[in-house]
Each structure stands twice: as structure tokens, then as C-alpha cells.
Design a protein around this motif. Structure first.
Motif, PDB file in Angstrom:
ATOM      1  N   THR A 247      -5.042   2.441   1.032  1.00  0.00           N
ATOM      2  CA  THR A 247      -4.402   2.612   2.336  1.00  0.00           C
ATOM      3  C   THR A 247      -5.452   2.494   3.432  1.00  0.00           C
ATOM      4  O   THR A 247      -6.652   2.651   3.167  1.00  0.00           O
ATOM      5  CB  THR A 247      -3.746   3.994   2.434  1.00  0.00           C
ATOM      6  N   PRO A 248      -5.057   2.215   4.656  1.00  0.00           N
ATOM      7  CA  PRO A 248      -6.008   2.166   5.768  1.00  0.00           C
ATOM      8  C   PRO A 248      -6.785   3.476   5.914  1.00  0.00           C
ATOM      9  O   PRO A 248      -7.971   3.461   6.263  1.00  0.00           O
ATOM     10  CB  PRO A 248      -5.105   1.926   6.982  1.00  0.00           C
ATOM     11  N   GLU A 249      -6.135   4.580   5.632  1.00  0.00           N
ATOM     12  CA  GLU A 249      -6.810   5.874   5.734  1.00  0.00           C
ATOM     13  C   GLU A 249      -7.933   5.979   4.713  1.00  0.00           C
ATOM     14  O   GLU A 249      -9.029   6.456   5.009  1.00  0.00           O
ATOM     15  CB  GLU A 249      -5.799   7.014   5.516  1.00  0.00           C
ATOM     16  N   GLU A 250      -7.643   5.518   3.513  1.00  0.00           N
ATOM     17  CA  GLU A 250      -8.664   5.547   2.464  1.00  0.00           C
ATOM     18  C   GLU A 250      -9.829   4.633   2.833  1.00  0.00           C
ATOM     19  O   GLU A 250     -10.997   4.990   2.641  1.00  0.00           O
ATOM     20  CB  GLU A 250      -8.052   5.119   1.128  1.00  0.00           C
ATOM     21  N   ASP A 251      -9.506   3.481   3.343  1.00  0.00           N
ATOM     22  CA  ASP A 251     -10.545   2.545   3.775  1.00  0.00           C
ATOM     23  C   ASP A 251     -11.447   3.197   4.819  1.00  0.00           C
ATOM     24  O   ASP A 251     -12.672   3.069   4.783  1.00  0.00           O
ATOM     25  CB  ASP A 251      -9.916   1.276   4.354  1.00  0.00           C
TER      26      ASP A 251
ATOM     27  N   LEU B  61     -13.684   5.828   3.247  1.00  0.00           N
ATOM     28  CA  LEU B  61     -14.757   5.216   2.469  1.00  0.00           C
ATOM     29  C   LEU B  61     -15.804   4.593   3.379  1.00  0.00           C
ATOM     30  O   LEU B  61     -17.017   4.775   3.172  1.00  0.00           O
ATOM     31  CB  LEU B  61     -14.174   4.163   1.519  1.00  0.00           C
ATOM     32  N   SER B  62     -15.349   3.868   4.385  1.00  0.00           N
ATOM     33  CA  SER B  62     -16.284   3.226   5.317  1.00  0.00           C
ATOM     34  C   SER B  62     -17.160   4.261   6.001  1.00  0.00           C
ATOM     35  O   SER B  62     -18.383   4.093   6.107  1.00  0.00           O
ATOM     36  CB  SER B  62     -15.520   2.443   6.376  1.00  0.00           C
ATOM     37  N   GLU B  63     -16.539   5.327   6.445  1.00  0.00           N
ATOM     38  CA  GLU B  63     -17.299   6.365   7.141  1.00  0.00           C
ATOM     39  C   GLU B  63     -18.313   7.016   6.209  1.00  0.00           C
ATOM     40  O   GLU B  63     -19.461   7.260   6.575  1.00  0.00           O
ATOM     41  CB  GLU B  63     -16.337   7.425   7.703  1.00  0.00           C
ATOM     42  N   TYR B  64     -17.869   7.257   4.998  1.00  0.00           N
ATOM     43  CA  TYR B  64     -18.766   7.915   4.052  1.00  0.00           C
ATOM     44  C   TYR B  64     -19.965   7.025   3.724  1.00  0.00           C
ATOM     45  O   TYR B  64     -21.106   7.474   3.741  1.00  0.00           O
ATOM     46  CB  TYR B  64     -18.025   8.274   2.764  1.00  0.00           C
ATOM     47  N   VAL B  65     -19.692   5.764   3.453  1.00  0.00           N
ATOM     48  CA  VAL B  65     -20.782   4.849   3.096  1.00  0.00           C
ATOM     49  C   VAL B  65     -21.694   4.611   4.301  1.00  0.00           C
ATOM     50  O   VAL B  65     -22.910   4.501   4.158  1.00  0.00           O
ATOM     51  CB  VAL B  65     -20.221   3.509   2.561  1.00  0.00           C
TER      52      VAL B  65
ATOM     53  N   GLN C 245       0.830  -1.193   0.000  1.00  0.00           N
ATOM     54  CA  GLN C 245       0.000   0.000   0.000  1.00  0.00           C
ATOM     55  C   GLN C 245       0.865   1.244   0.000  1.00  0.00           C
ATOM     56  O   GLN C 245       0.638   2.175  -0.739  1.00  0.00           O
ATOM     57  CB  GLN C 245      -0.932  -0.021   1.199  1.00  0.00           C
ATOM     58  N   HIS C 246       1.895   1.230   0.834  1.00  0.00           N
ATOM     59  CA  HIS C 246       2.740   2.401   0.909  1.00  0.00           C
ATOM     60  C   HIS C 246       3.569   2.599  -0.351  1.00  0.00           C
ATOM     61  O   HIS C 246       3.938   3.694  -0.695  1.00  0.00           O
ATOM     62  CB  HIS C 246       3.652   2.299   2.132  1.00  0.00           C
ATOM     63  N   LYS C 247       3.790   1.478  -1.005  1.00  0.00           N
ATOM     64  CA  LYS C 247       4.539   1.553  -2.240  1.00  0.00           C
ATOM     65  C   LYS C 247       3.836   2.474  -3.236  1.00  0.00           C
ATOM     66  O   LYS C 247       4.463   3.159  -4.025  1.00  0.00           O
ATOM     67  CB  LYS C 247       4.660   0.137  -2.809  1.00  0.00           C
TER      68      LYS C 247
ATOM     69  N   ASN D 131      -9.486  10.372  -3.429  1.00  0.00           N
ATOM     70  CA  ASN D 131      -9.076  10.674  -4.802  1.00  0.00           C
ATOM     71  C   ASN D 131      -9.130   9.398  -5.644  1.00  0.00           C
ATOM     72  O   ASN D 131      -8.172   9.013  -6.294  1.00  0.00           O
ATOM     73  CB  ASN D 131      -7.668  11.270  -4.791  1.00  0.00           C
ATOM     74  N   ARG D 132     -10.273   8.756  -5.538  1.00  0.00           N
ATOM     75  CA  ARG D 132     -10.475   7.487  -6.225  1.00  0.00           C
ATOM     76  C   ARG D 132     -11.680   7.582  -7.128  1.00  0.00           C
ATOM     77  O   ARG D 132     -12.632   8.304  -6.845  1.00  0.00           O
ATOM     78  CB  ARG D 132     -10.728   6.372  -5.212  1.00  0.00           C
ATOM     79  N   SER D 133     -11.666   6.818  -8.206  1.00  0.00           N
ATOM     80  CA  SER D 133     -12.826   6.781  -9.091  1.00  0.00           C
ATOM     81  C   SER D 133     -13.981   6.086  -8.383  1.00  0.00           C
ATOM     82  O   SER D 133     -13.779   5.296  -7.455  1.00  0.00           O
ATOM     83  CB  SER D 133     -12.483   6.036 -10.369  1.00  0.00           C
ATOM     84  N   GLY D 134     -15.181   6.401  -8.821  1.00  0.00           N
ATOM     85  CA  GLY D 134     -16.351   5.770  -8.240  1.00  0.00           C
ATOM     86  C   GLY D 134     -16.299   4.267  -8.386  1.00  0.00           C
ATOM     87  O   GLY D 134     -16.702   3.512  -7.499  1.00  0.00           O
TER      88      GLY D 134
END
Length: 263
Positions: free
Chosen positions: A37-41, A44-48, A8-10, A66-69
Motif C-alpha cells: 500500500t502507499p502507506e507501507e511504501d 519503508l522509504s522513511e525508514y530506509v 492493493q486494497h484488495k 508487518n512485512r518480512s525482511g
DNA sequence: AAAAGATGCAACCGCCGAGTG
DNA sequence: CCACTCGGCGGTTGCATCTTT
């Protein structure tokens, strides 16, 4: 586990410019790609959680990701959605996959409906790694399309389905809505649609062993009766406690443990 | 111990159908 | 009817890890 985080960090700082690809009406958008990344997860989880599933393009725009739908949906469905099972496919699940794949072919999402907690991606991957190799070894049978009789049945089923749709008798949208809410609650989804009932009958007729072996109701009446008796509540709770083989056609029903019921 | 091959799995890609203006 | 967007699906890829030689 560690390697995943490392991977992920890569990709952490990697922003790939993507033009008009995939979803979204943004003319030129620098969607991030690669492992989440865990932050993105978390984002996303919070938003959903607060906004619900669907409208993935808005998720992409409004969640701060900063991800596509498309990417957001995939991540949610395959990894973040509550109720997902992690870990190995059990022998019983494997049996179901085999039987349903024989019936439907590569309809992974359809097959996945019968395995709550498993994603189509997971089943697809499992099939590829475990059975593709065998298919090569057993070319004649495995690579054949569905048997003529089965194909005919399937075609008939499809026609029936279309007729019902035309006549507006199926209430499919409602059925699907119910199925979705049931899935969300991690409850059995076996009878979400009339199609499923028909499919079940097909499975029963073409592959008589599985429904018996899994102690699943063959007819809708069976299902209703079972429901009345509260028999099916834990039906799909196929825990890893099962350590019995289903191979060889799974011809012994006494070995199977079904969600708290030992048969 | 090292190389090669197999496996597992997350993620991307391209296509299709439904919905909408 | 057409064009466009969105949601979803199946196929495929890429890469780390595991297993075998």
C-alpha cells in the motif's frame, strides 16, 4: 494505475500466517503479503532514508511494517529505491540486454549493473516477455548454451577471478562498496570491478558492434582517458529521446545519442 | 460487443553463499 | 566443523490490462 491501487486494497486486510518461512527468527509471524500500500511504501522509504539500506530483518521488525525482511528488500530494490527509471526499455537498453545476456546468460543482476536505473527483475521480465517467444521460434541458436569459445573464455575468466580472490589482489569488497555508492548517486557504474573490465573486453571481442555502436570505451585506458576528458559522465543517461533502432546488429554508430553526446 | 490470448509486472518462493557464534 | 541467520539471486506465479479474433 488505478487497478494497481485497487489491487492493493484488495489485499489490505489480508494477513497470512506464515510459519518458519523466509527470513527472520520469529517463530510464528503473521507477515503481510501481497501488493504494497502507499502507506507501507511511505513507512519503508522513511525508514530506509533514516537508517540506510541493509539489515532488512531489522527493517521488518522496527519500521512498523508487518512485512518480512525479504519483502521489504524486494520492494525497496525494485520499486522505491531512488534513481530507478520507470517506463519502457529503450532500444539501446534492449541492445545492451541482448549482448550481455548472450555473454552471461540469466545473470540478471549482473546485467542490471550495466543498466543503472533498471532492476534485475525488470530486465528479467522484459527478457521473458520479449525474447522467450523468439527463442522458441529460433530454437537452434537461442536455446543453445554459450558458444564453446565463449564458454571457454567465461570459464577462464571465472578461474582468473578465483585466483585473484585467493591472492587478495582484487579488493573486491572495496570495489563493490564504491559501486554501491556510485549507484546511489545514479552515476555510471561501468568500471566498478576488474571483472567488469574483463567482461567489457569480452563483449568487445565477441560482439564488436555494441561497444562501438554505443560509443563505449573498450579498454580500461579508453575509460580512463574518457574520464579525464569528462566524456562518460552522462554515458548511461539513455533517454527516451533515442528513437533509433539497434536491430540488425546495430551496425551504424552515427545514429546513437549518448547522454548528451551525439555521435 | 464479447471471448480468448498475449503482455506487463509486482511479488513470492526456494535455493545458495557468506558471515557468525 | 556445524548450525543458524541474513542477504541476494534466479525462477515462477498471479492477475490486471491490452490486443486480437
Amino acid at each position: 494505475m488505478c487497478h494497481r491501487i485497487w489491487r492493493q486494497h484488495k489485499f489490505e486486510s489480508e494477513i497470512i500466517m506464515v510459519g518458519l518461512m523466509g527470513w527472520g527468527s520469529v517463530p510464528v509471524q503473521g507477515w503481510r503479503k501481497g501488493p504494497w500500500t502507499p502507506e507501507e511504501d511511505k513507512l519503508l522509504s522513511e525508514y530506509v532514508s533514516s537508517h540506510g539500506e541493509g539489515r532488512w530483518s531489522s527493517v521488518a521488525r522496527c519500521s512498523g511494517l508487518n512485512r518480512s525482511g525479504k519483502s521489504c528488500r524486494l520492494r525497496w530494490v525494485n520499486y522505491l529505491r531512488p534513481g530507478l527509471k520507470r517506463g519502457h526499455i529503450t532500444t539501446m537498453e534492449e541492445g545492451i540486454i541482448i549482448e550481455l545476456h548472450a555473454l552471461w546468460g540469466n545473470k540478471w543482476s549482473t546485467i542490471a549493473r550495466y543498466l543503472p536505473g533498471r532492476t534485475d527483475n525488470e530486465i528479467k521480465n522484459y527478457w521473458r516477455t520479449h525474447f522467450k517467444k523468439n527463442q522458441k521460434q529460433q530454437k537452434p541458436k537461442a536455446q543453445q548454451p554459450l558458444e564453446p569459445k565463449l564458454q571457454q573464455q567465461q570459464q577462464q575468466q571465472q578461474e582468473d577471478h578465483e585466483i585473484k580472490l585467493e591472492n587478495g589482489k582484487m579488493g573486491e569488497a572495496q570495489g563493490k562498496q564504491e559501486a554501491i555508492s556510485m549507484e546511489d548517486q545514479c552515476l555510471p557504474v561501468m568500471y566498478q570491478e576488474i571483472d567488469d573490465h574483463q567482461a567489457r573486453q569480452q563483449v568487445a571481442s565477441m560482439y564488436p558492434t555494441i561497444l562501438e555502436d554505443l560509443c563505449l570505451p573498450v579498454t580500461y585506458q579508453d575509460h580512463l582517458q574518457g574520464e579525464d576528458q569528462g566524456l562518460w559522465g552522462g554515458l548511461w543517461n539513455l533517454d527516451d529521446t533515442i528513437d533509433h533502432t539497434i536491430s540488425g546488429g546495430g551496425n551504424s554508430s552515427q545514429n546513437y545519442y549518448n547522454g548528451g553526446y551525439i555521435f
